[in-house]
Structures are given as C-alpha cells and as structure tokens.
Motif scaffolding. Structure first.
Motif, short mmCIF file in Angstrom:
data_model
loop_
_atom_site.label_atom_id
_atom_site.label_comp_id
_atom_site.label_asym_id
_atom_site.label_seq_id
_atom_site.Cartn_x
_atom_site.Cartn_y
_atom_site.Cartn_z
N LEU A 1 2.67 8.64 9.57
CA LEU A 1 1.88 8.62 8.53
C LEU A 1 0.88 9.80 8.63
N ALA B 1 7.78 4.89 9.84
CA ALA B 1 6.94 4.05 9.05
C ALA B 1 7.82 3.72 7.68
N VAL B 2 7.28 2.45 7.23
CA VAL B 2 8.22 2.31 5.75
C VAL B 2 7.31 3.21 4.58
N GLY B 3 6.18 3.30 4.96
CA GLY B 3 5.43 4.08 3.67
C GLY B 3 5.75 5.70 3.99
N LEU C 1 9.87 -3.99 9.63
CA LEU C 1 8.37 -4.09 9.82
C LEU C 1 7.92 -5.11 8.90
N ARG D 1 -2.15 0.40 1.47
CA ARG D 1 -2.44 1.74 1.62
C ARG D 1 -3.91 1.87 1.35
N HIS E 1 -5.16 0.05 11.11
CA HIS E 1 -3.91 0.36 10.56
C HIS E 1 -2.78 -0.42 11.67
N MET F 1 11.14 0.00 14.42
CA MET F 1 11.06 0.85 13.78
C MET F 1 11.59 2.28 14.64
C1 GLV Z 1 2.50 1.40 7.77
O1 GLV Z 1 1.86 1.48 7.40
C2 GLV Z 1 4.11 2.04 7.56
O2 GLV Z 1 4.41 2.35 6.26
O3 GLV Z 1 4.88 1.85 8.21
#
Ligand code: GLV
Length: 369
Positions: free
Chosen positions: A56, A79-81, A104, A266, A317, A335
């Motif tokens: 991130l 990360a997922v985002g 996650l 976010r 975070h 992850m």
């Molecule tokens: C954490 O914020 C993610 O996007 O994995």
C-alpha cells in the motif's frame, strides 16, 4: 527449466518468498521495515526485473511502468486495496497487477467488529482507569457507561466482500442492519441473513426479531447506532459513485449524536479534520479508525487531540494484521501466498497466459481480446 525470472519485493513477505526461490527465481527483498524511496523502486525496476512485489505504501505509476518498459511483466500487490497503483497507467503500459482479495476478508471484518466493541464498551478508558489506579469503587453508572451492541442498529456502508463478512459478524451479535452500497446491492445475501436471523428467533436462540435491509445512504446514517465503512477509495473522476470524503460535515451531521463511526476501509473516505470537530463538538459519540488520509498518522493530526482520546480509537492500519491472514504461504489462506501466486500466474504463463482468466489479476480490462 524455468527462465530465471528476477523479482524485487519492496517489503519482506516471509516464507512465501521461498515459493519463488524454489522455482529458481532470483528474488531481492528490501530488508528495511519502512517503504523504500520511490527512486530505489525505479532503479530496481530499471535494472530489468520481471516482477515487482508491492504494498500500500508504494506509489506505482507511469514513472515506475516506464522504468519497466519491455521487461516488467507483473506487479503483485500484497493487499486487497490497490489505490496506490495507478490503474490507467498500468493499462497504458499493459502491465498486469494482482492483489490479495478474499484471504483478508474475515480478519478485517472481525477487526472492525472488535474496534466497534472496544469503542462502544469504552475498553480503552476503562483500562486506563484501572492501570492508573483510579478504579475506586463499583457503582451502577460511575465513572461512565458504554453502550451494548445487542439489539442495536448498524449501518453497513459498502457491501462488497468485507461488508458482507461484517454483516455476518453483526448477525451473530443480534444486531439490526441498514445496508448501503453505492454500486451494487447483494439482495440474495441479505435475504439469506434474514432467514438465519428468523431461524435463530424461531429456535429461541435470539430473543428479539432482528432485521436487515438496503436503504439510501442518508437513511442508513440517520437511523443507525453504529456506522461501519467498507467501501473502496474512489476519487472523483474514477467512478460514477466516488467515495472520497463520503463522510464530511454534511453527512456526519446526519448521524445520531449517540452513534459511533468505524472505518477500516481507506482514510480519505472520511474528512479527518471534520471528524475531529464532530468528536470535539459531540455531533457523534465516537469513532474508531484503522486508516487515515496520511499514513502513518502525522504527529499533528487533529485526531490526536487529547480532548477526544476517550472517544476516538486510533489503530495503525492493522485490520488484516493476523498471523495466518498476513503470512500463510497458502494462497487460499494468506496474503503472502496469494501475492506470490498472482506473480507466478503471470510469469509462468498459467491459464494459457491469459491474464483475463487469472483469478488474482485486477486490471483484466487491459488484456481483453
Ligand atoms: C489493507 O488495507 C488492504 O488493502 O489489504
């Protein structure tokens, strides 16, 4: 024999790296805990690497893609985002990027719920009181009381993967739910949760009828005791339904003065200066945040105001920061494993080399035939 691919990772992702080394890939890991400077990322990319592992805190944009022109084949984000990756730039350079969705989901939702619990039951001020030897007596309502969640109403803002998992946790605590999603409503899921809640009532497991429904954003804010945010960050121009500063003066003022806000999505989805004012002036009862406009949270952030410390929980975070979730090498659990698998899929040409078929690839649109 595999081609000896070269990979640079901007952070250590643990043993999952061995999955790459075992395939004969040459992997360099940035060893320090903080983010590498962007010029270093560019230098590494320019040196001819095939894959880049990011997270991130790394700004991945045209400058990076230009440095990787003709050799960088994939960016694998742990990360997922992925709001740190400029999707339009990646598409222009035709470089696929992958992310670590799904693994996650539960960890993030449970953390959102734990933050909510810690906030509303005042665990932080209560522990301080105990530690500072200020716990002088047991009294029915002194020095303060918290608010229970059972039987209360929560607004779930964003019903993607994590929002749906949060719904599941809240159903277990006999809460009512007002759902809002700017882009997509999952009525099948909501119906299934209603059926589960009805069964719990019918079997005497729940004491009162609980309910769940989709409503407008304003109604969700006006009628809820808790608001939990689970939307992606979409800045104006990036989507017909941007989420940037969705929580601002106007919308925070719609919430009940007794309501609590939880944000694990976010930071820029909430206007922090306005939120700090909302807490100081008691427009709302409290907030628990895991994400910020600027991370790490700056020393002069108005959210650090000691006057609001009792009602403002600040986490680093941390929602996905659970051992298996972060580091398992199993792509169905961790992850790290999913990040590495996303990278391998592209470099090894899995799925016939068709990026649109690769499950962890994000920008499939750039590869559609
Ligand atoms: C954490 O914020 C993610 O996007 O994995």
């Amino acid at each position: 024999m595999n081609k000896k691919f070269r990979v640079f990772a901007t952070c250590d992702i643990g043993e999952a790296i061995d999955l790459l080394r075992n395939r004969g890939y040459e992997v360099e890991v940035y060893p320090r805990p903080e983010a590498p400077p962007k010029r270093l990322i560019i230098e590494k990319v320019k040196s001819g690497i095939d894959g880049l592992i990011t997270t991130l805190r790394d700004q991945i944009d045209a400058e990076v893609f230009e440095a990787g022109k003709n050799h960088l084949k994939v960016v694998a984000q742990i990360a997922v985002g992925f709001d740190n990756i400029n999707r339009a730039d990646a598409n222009r350079y035709k470089i696929p990027f992958t992310h670590t969705a799904d693994v996650l989901t539960e960890a993030t939702a449970e953390f959102a719920f734990f933050m909510l619990g810690s906030l509303t039951r005042k665990m932080w001020p209560a522990e301080h009181l105990t530690r500072q030897n200020q716990w002088g007596y047991w009294h029915p309502y002194l020095p303060f009381l918290g608010d229970e969640v059972t039987g209360k109403t929560i607004a779930i803002i964003g019903t993607g993967r994590i929002g749906l998992a949060m719904i599941k946790k809240c159903a277990g605590f006999d809460m009512n739910m007002l759902c809002y999603d700017p882009a997509y409503e999952n009525h099948d899921y909501v119906k299934a949760i209603q059926e589960v809640m009805d069964l719990r009532l019918a079997r005497g497991i729940a004491r009162e009828k609980n309910w769940i429904k989709y409503v407008r954003f304003e109604q969700a804010l006006q009628e809820s005791d808790f608001v939990s945010v689970h939307v992606p960050l979409l800045r104006p121009g990036e989507s017909p339904t941007p989420t940037y500063q969705l929580f601002n003066e106007q919308t925070l003022k719609l919430m009940k003065p007794t309501a609590y806000l939880v944000n694990t999505s976010r930071g820029p989805v909430v206007d922090e200066a306005v939120l700090a004012r909302a807490l100081r002036e008691n427009w709302i009862a409290g907030a628990a945040l895991d994400v910020y406009e600027t991370e790490p949270l700056p020393a002069d952030s108005p959210l650090r105001d000691p006057a609001i410390a009792d009602r403002c929980r600040l986490m680093p975070h941390f929602a996905s920061a659970a051992r298996i979730t972060r580091l398992s090498s199993d792509p169905n659990k961790g992850m790290a494993g999913r990040c590495v698998q996303g990278l391998i899929d592209v470099l090894a040409g899995n799925y016939g080399g068709d990026v649109t078929m690769m499950p962890y690839a994000v920008n499939k649109e750039a590869f559609a035939k």
